[in-house]
Design a protein around this motif. Sequence first.
Motif, short mmCIF file in Angstrom:
data_model
loop_
_atom_site.label_atom_id
_atom_site.label_comp_id
_atom_site.label_asym_id
_atom_site.label_seq_id
_atom_site.Cartn_x
_atom_site.Cartn_y
_atom_site.Cartn_z
N ILE A 1 -13.95 6.50 8.20
CA ILE A 1 -12.50 6.83 7.53
C ILE A 1 -13.00 7.71 5.98
O ILE A 1 -12.69 8.63 5.69
CB ILE A 1 -11.52 5.95 7.28
CG1 ILE A 1 -11.20 5.16 8.36
CG2 ILE A 1 -10.43 6.60 6.24
CD1 ILE A 1 -10.15 4.15 8.23
N SER A 2 -13.94 6.87 5.20
CA SER A 2 -14.38 7.38 4.11
C SER A 2 -15.41 8.78 4.34
O SER A 2 -14.98 9.80 3.62
CB SER A 2 -15.40 6.49 3.26
OG SER A 2 -15.86 7.21 2.24
N TYR B 1 -3.13 19.02 -1.60
CA TYR B 1 -3.70 18.64 -2.61
C TYR B 1 -4.86 17.67 -2.02
O TYR B 1 -4.74 16.57 -1.64
CB TYR B 1 -2.74 17.87 -3.31
CG TYR B 1 -2.13 18.49 -4.46
CD1 TYR B 1 -2.47 18.64 -5.87
CD2 TYR B 1 -1.06 19.53 -4.02
CE1 TYR B 1 -2.01 19.55 -6.95
CE2 TYR B 1 -0.66 20.62 -5.38
CZ TYR B 1 -0.91 20.51 -6.50
OH TYR B 1 -0.26 21.16 -7.26
N PRO B 2 -6.31 18.15 -2.23
CA PRO B 2 -7.47 17.35 -1.50
C PRO B 2 -7.56 15.99 -2.20
O PRO B 2 -7.98 14.96 -1.70
CB PRO B 2 -8.60 18.25 -1.74
CG PRO B 2 -8.32 19.39 -2.76
CD PRO B 2 -6.67 19.47 -2.32
N GLY B 3 -7.50 15.87 -3.60
CA GLY B 3 -7.47 14.70 -4.52
C GLY B 3 -6.41 13.63 -3.98
O GLY B 3 -6.88 12.47 -3.66
N LEU B 4 -5.29 14.12 -3.67
CA LEU B 4 -4.28 12.92 -3.10
C LEU B 4 -4.80 12.51 -1.68
O LEU B 4 -4.47 11.50 -1.53
CB LEU B 4 -2.93 13.64 -3.12
CG LEU B 4 -1.88 13.09 -2.32
CD1 LEU B 4 -1.60 11.66 -3.10
CD2 LEU B 4 -0.43 13.90 -2.19
N HIS B 5 -5.09 13.72 -0.80
CA HIS B 5 -5.68 13.17 0.47
C HIS B 5 -6.79 12.27 0.39
O HIS B 5 -6.66 11.26 1.18
CB HIS B 5 -6.11 14.32 1.52
CG HIS B 5 -5.06 15.31 1.53
ND1 HIS B 5 -5.34 16.79 1.83
CD2 HIS B 5 -3.55 15.37 1.28
CE1 HIS B 5 -4.27 17.70 2.02
NE2 HIS B 5 -3.31 16.67 1.78
N CYS C 1 -5.53 8.66 -0.80
CA CYS C 1 -4.76 7.94 0.57
C CYS C 1 -5.37 7.49 1.44
O CYS C 1 -5.34 6.34 1.99
CB CYS C 1 -3.63 9.00 1.06
SG CYS C 1 -2.22 9.50 -0.09
N MET C 2 -6.57 8.33 2.03
CA MET C 2 -7.50 7.75 2.87
C MET C 2 -8.20 6.69 2.41
O MET C 2 -8.73 5.70 3.17
CB MET C 2 -8.27 9.08 3.41
CG MET C 2 -7.51 9.94 4.60
SD MET C 2 -8.77 11.23 5.33
CE MET C 2 -8.66 12.27 3.95
N HIS C 3 -8.65 6.80 1.24
CA HIS C 3 -9.30 5.72 0.65
C HIS C 3 -8.52 4.37 0.61
O HIS C 3 -9.23 3.26 0.75
CB HIS C 3 -9.84 5.86 -1.03
CG HIS C 3 -10.25 4.61 -1.59
ND1 HIS C 3 -11.60 4.08 -1.32
CD2 HIS C 3 -9.82 3.66 -2.36
CE1 HIS C 3 -11.74 3.11 -2.11
NE2 HIS C 3 -10.65 2.85 -2.61
N MET D 1 0.98 -1.18 0.19
CA MET D 1 -0.16 0.15 -0.01
C MET D 1 0.70 1.32 0.00
O MET D 1 0.56 2.38 -0.71
CB MET D 1 -0.82 0.07 1.10
CG MET D 1 -2.03 1.20 1.18
SD MET D 1 -3.07 0.95 2.42
CE MET D 1 -2.02 1.43 4.10
N LEU D 2 1.77 1.33 0.85
CA LEU D 2 2.86 2.40 0.86
C LEU D 2 3.61 2.69 -0.57
O LEU D 2 3.55 3.86 -1.06
CB LEU D 2 3.92 2.18 1.89
CG LEU D 2 3.60 2.22 3.18
CD1 LEU D 2 4.73 1.68 4.04
CD2 LEU D 2 2.87 3.40 3.71
N ARG D 3 3.83 1.57 -1.20
CA ARG D 3 4.45 1.82 -2.83
C ARG D 3 3.23 2.47 -3.48
O ARG D 3 3.56 3.43 -4.28
CB ARG D 3 4.80 0.41 -3.15
CG ARG D 3 5.12 0.54 -4.58
CD ARG D 3 5.81 -0.84 -5.13
NE ARG D 3 4.72 -1.97 -5.17
CZ ARG D 3 3.76 -1.69 -6.38
NH1 ARG D 3 4.16 -0.96 -7.36
NH2 ARG D 3 2.75 -2.74 -6.44
N THR D 4 2.17 1.87 -3.61
CA THR D 4 1.07 2.50 -4.25
C THR D 4 0.95 3.97 -4.02
O THR D 4 0.65 4.98 -4.93
CB THR D 4 -0.28 1.74 -4.17
OG1 THR D 4 -0.23 0.34 -4.16
CG2 THR D 4 -1.65 2.25 -4.85
#
Length: 220
Positions: free
Chosen positions: A56-57, A29-33, A36-38, A1-4
Motif C-alpha cells: 500500500i505504501s 490533493y496528493p498530500g491528502l491521498h 489517507c493511504m498511510h 480512523m475515519l474520524r482521523t
Amino acid sequence: MLRTIRRDVQVVFERDPAAKNLLEVLLCYPGLHAICMHRIAHRFYRWRLFTIARLISHFSRFLTGVEIHPGARIGEGFFIDHGSGVVIGETTEIGRNVTLYQGVTLGGTGKEKGKRHPTLGDNVVVSAGAKILGSFEIGENSKIGAGSVVLKPVPPNCTVVGVPGRIVRRGGQRVDTIDLRHDELPDPVAEALAVMQARIEKLEAKIRQLEEEQQVGGDK
C-alpha cells in the motif's frame, strides 16, 4: 480512523487558501491521498501484515510522490502541502496539527535498529526542503526553515534555520494557533552583515571627525 481522516480533510481548508471545494480536495490533493493511504497501511502494519502494508505504501509513493513508511505514527490534523519528495521514515512519530512542505525528509542516520527517526511535537511546521535526521525530538510549536538540516534536538517554541540547523529564535510564550508564515523566518547571516555595516559606518564617522580635528589643529 475515519474520524482521523475526516480531520485530515478539514485541515486542507484551514491551511491552504487555494482549496475551493470538497470534491477538488478529495480528487486533487496528493498530500491528502498519501496520508489517507498511510492510515490504512499503518493499520495493516500494526496487525503485523508487513508485506500488505508495504505494498500500500509503495502504491501511494507511485501515485503521490510522497513516501511514508507504514510504521510511522502520525497524529490528527497532519497536512502535507504539495507533497512531492516528502520522505518519512519507519520510526518517525508526528504529533497533532503538524505541517510539512515539499521535499521534507524525516530520516535516520546509520543502520542501527530501534528508534532511529525524529519525533515531532504538536503544531510543528517544517518548511520546503528541510531535513531532520536522527532519533531526537522537535519540540511543539517549533518551525524549521526551508533547506535547513537539523541534527540535534530542538526545544519547544523555537525557530531553526541553516546547515547545520541553528536555533535563532526561542519564544517563551505558548503558540495558540498554527503559524504557517515560514517565509518570514529570520536570516542570521543578513542580521550579522547589518551589524557589521552599522559598525563600519560608525568607525568611518569617527575617522572623519578625527581628520577634521587634525586639520583644524594644523591650520592653527
